[in-house]
Structures are given as structure tokens and as C-alpha cells.
Design an enzyme around this catalytic site. Structure first.
Site, PDB file in Angstrom:
ATOM      1  N   ASP A 109       0.834  -1.193   0.000  1.00  0.00           N
ATOM      2  CA  ASP A 109       0.000   0.000   0.000  1.00  0.00           C
ATOM      3  C   ASP A 109       0.876   1.253   0.000  1.00  0.00           C
ATOM      4  OD1 ASP A 109      -2.328   1.432  -0.057  1.00  0.00           O
ATOM      5  OD2 ASP A 109      -3.104   0.666   1.833  1.00  0.00           O
ATOM      6  N   ARG A 160      -2.091  -0.516  -8.646  1.00  0.00           N
ATOM      7  CA  ARG A 160      -3.439  -0.081  -8.259  1.00  0.00           C
ATOM      8  C   ARG A 160      -3.431   1.445  -8.262  1.00  0.00           C
ATOM      9  NH1 ARG A 160      -6.172   1.039  -2.963  1.00  0.00           N
ATOM     10  NH2 ARG A 160      -8.357   0.407  -3.193  1.00  0.00           N
TER      11      ARG A 160
END
Length: 283
Positions: A109, A160
Site C-alpha cells: 500500500d 493499483r
């Protein structure tokens, strides 16, 4: 604290992995893929970081044991990034060794801009060794993301793309939503053109409609990319996307350290307050 906790339960699948399993299985039954995320960040001592790595490994093993269609998302600050970058990298590689052996996937992330460069440096090193078993996230609002997207796309990395949830200064990031959306679209074009399977994390109807229209106009197959949304928001939209032939994935957080996750989606960007309130009533 009572009111935000009531809200937070909507967005957090449980306080433990075991509590989240029934909800994860329910989403899988609706043909929705998952990304499970153990909540937490900014670990300051080595033992806690080491324990976190063990928790991540148990999470991978739990996903396999329960037959869940799920990857995991991890934060490098939970693995000791604020302590020592080399220590963090070693922890990450220990986790990725397990992921590779079990043919699973780990998403690194993206955190605040203070961590962007070192996160990408560690990701690039990990990608050289673990390839398809590791990916990362780019926040379109950051000024640097144009260059980062191009570099990572040339590598064929699994990315992403999100707009970004952190409160950053104008020197670091775009401030106006129309500008952020435009940056997102331009970066999405690069990913669709140069990477095998990009992922787009957004609940924004303008971006959802644009992605569907752009891919159709450019003969990009529906199964060549993925939509992603947060747990607790617009589940019916995700089901409809799968019915329409798209890949759809739900980001499912769990854990006791829910408050930073929750407040980031409400307090750090004023748009998020209206977003959460509006999407609670949007299917």
C-alpha cells in the site's frame, strides 16, 4: 468515540481475521474478489514489526486454508519502515517468500508522501525478485505520479491507481478534484496501454463511467483490468460490474486499529465527509 465507532463498523469487516471470514466468504459467493488488509501503521519498535510480519504470514495461510479468493494489502510502516529501511525490506522479503511459495499476491500500500520514494525503491527491488507476486499503489493526486506511472508501466508492474486519501500540501499534490480526476485519467491510459492488468480503485462515478467508455472505445477487453472499491460501500455496484463482465475486487480491512483508517476517509479530505454520507445511500 461512540458515533465514529458505529460508522467504522460499516467499513471494517471485524476486529480479527476470524471475524472477517464469514463476510469474506459472502463476498466471494457474489463473484467478488478480495484484498484483505490488517489495519495499522507507523510501528516504532522492532519486535512489533516482526510480530506484524508473522501476522501477515498467518493471514496468507488463513486465506489458503479457508479457500478465499483474496490477496493481501500491507503497509511498510507496519513492517518497520520508520525504524530502518533495510530491516523493513528484509521483513517484506520474508513475507514474499511465503507468498511466492503459495502462489499468492501481496499489494504494498502507499502511505503519505514522506514514504513514497522509499516505498517505491523497496517495491522495485521486490519486483525484480518476486515479479507477479507483488504490486504497489500510485496516488494520482501527487505531482510526481506522472513520472512514477511511466517508470512502473515500463517495468510491467502490477499497479493499483487511486486518487489518494492523504492530506498533502499544494507543493506535493493537486488540490482540486477536477485536476485530480484528469490526472487519474491520464495515468489510467498509460497503465491500460503498457501494463498487462491494471487495477483502478475508485468510487467516483465520473471515473467509473470514463473507464468503461474509454476501454470500450479502444477495444480493451472487460477482463483486462479490474475495478476496486472499499468494503461497506457500493456492494451492489460491484456485483453489477461482475454481472457486466468486469473484474471487481473489494478492499476488506479488519483489526482493532480502525481509527486511523476511518478518520483518513472522513477528516483528512473534506470531500470524503460528503462522499461517505452520500455513498451510504448509493447502491
Amino acid at each position: 468515540m461512540k458515533l465514529p465507532f458505529i460508522f467504522a463498523k460499516r467499513f471494517v469487516a471485524g476486529e480479527s481475521f476470524d471475524e472477517s471470514i464469514p463476510k469474506a466468504k459472502e463476498l466471494n459467493k457474489k463473484d467478488l474478489k478480495l484484498t484483505l488488509d490488517l489495519l495499522g501503521e507507523n510501528v516504532k519498535d522492532r519486535q512489533t514489526a516482526t510480530d506484524t510480519v508473522d501476522s501477515y504470514i498467518r493471514l496468507l495461510e488463513g486465506i489458503k486454508e479457508h479457500g478465499l479468493i483474496s490477496s493481501i494489502s500491507i503497509k511498510l510502516t507496519m513492517m518497520g519502515l520508520d525504524i530502518d529501511a533495510d530491516f523493513c525490506r528484509d521483513n517484506l522479503f520474508k513475507l514474499l517468500d511465503v507468498a511466492k511459495a503459495q502462489d499468492q499476491f501481496v499489494r504494498i500500500d502507499m502511505e503519505s508522501s514522506d514514504h513514497t520514494q522509499v516505498t517505491l525503491d523497496i517495491f522495485k527491488e521486490a519486483f525484480e525478485t518476486y515479479g507477479k507476486h507483488v504490486g504497489t499503489v500510485i496516488q494520482s493526486m501527487l505531482h510526481r505520479s506522472h513520472d512514477d506511472i511511466n517508470e512502473l508501466a515500463e517495468m510491467g508492474a502490477d499497479i493499483r491507481l487511486v486518487k489518494g486519501a492523504y492530506n498533502e500540501s499544494s507543493k506535493i499534490a493537486l488540490q482540486n478534484m477536477p485536476d485530480i480526476r484528469e490526472a487519474f485519467k491520464e495515468q489510467a491510459k498509460v497503465l491500460l496501454d503498457k501494463t498487462p492488468f491494471p487495477r483502478f480503485g475508485t468510487h467516483d462515478d465520473e471515473l467509473l463511467d470514463w473507464l468503461k467508455a474509454y476501454t470500450e472505445e479502444n477495444d480493451i477487453a472487460k477482463d483486462r483490468f479490474e475495478f476496486q472499491m472499499l468494503y461497506g460501500l457500493r456492494e451492489e455496484t460491484m456485483v453489477q460490474l461482475t454481472d457486466d463482465g468486469y473484474h471487481a475486487r473489494v478492499y476488506v480491512p479488519f483489526g482493532t486499529d480502525w481509527f486511523p483508517y476511518f478518520t483518513r476517509r472522513l477528516a483528512e479530505r473534506k470531500e470524503n465527509i460528503w462522499f461517505v454520507l452520500s455513498t451510504m445511500f448509493k447502491k
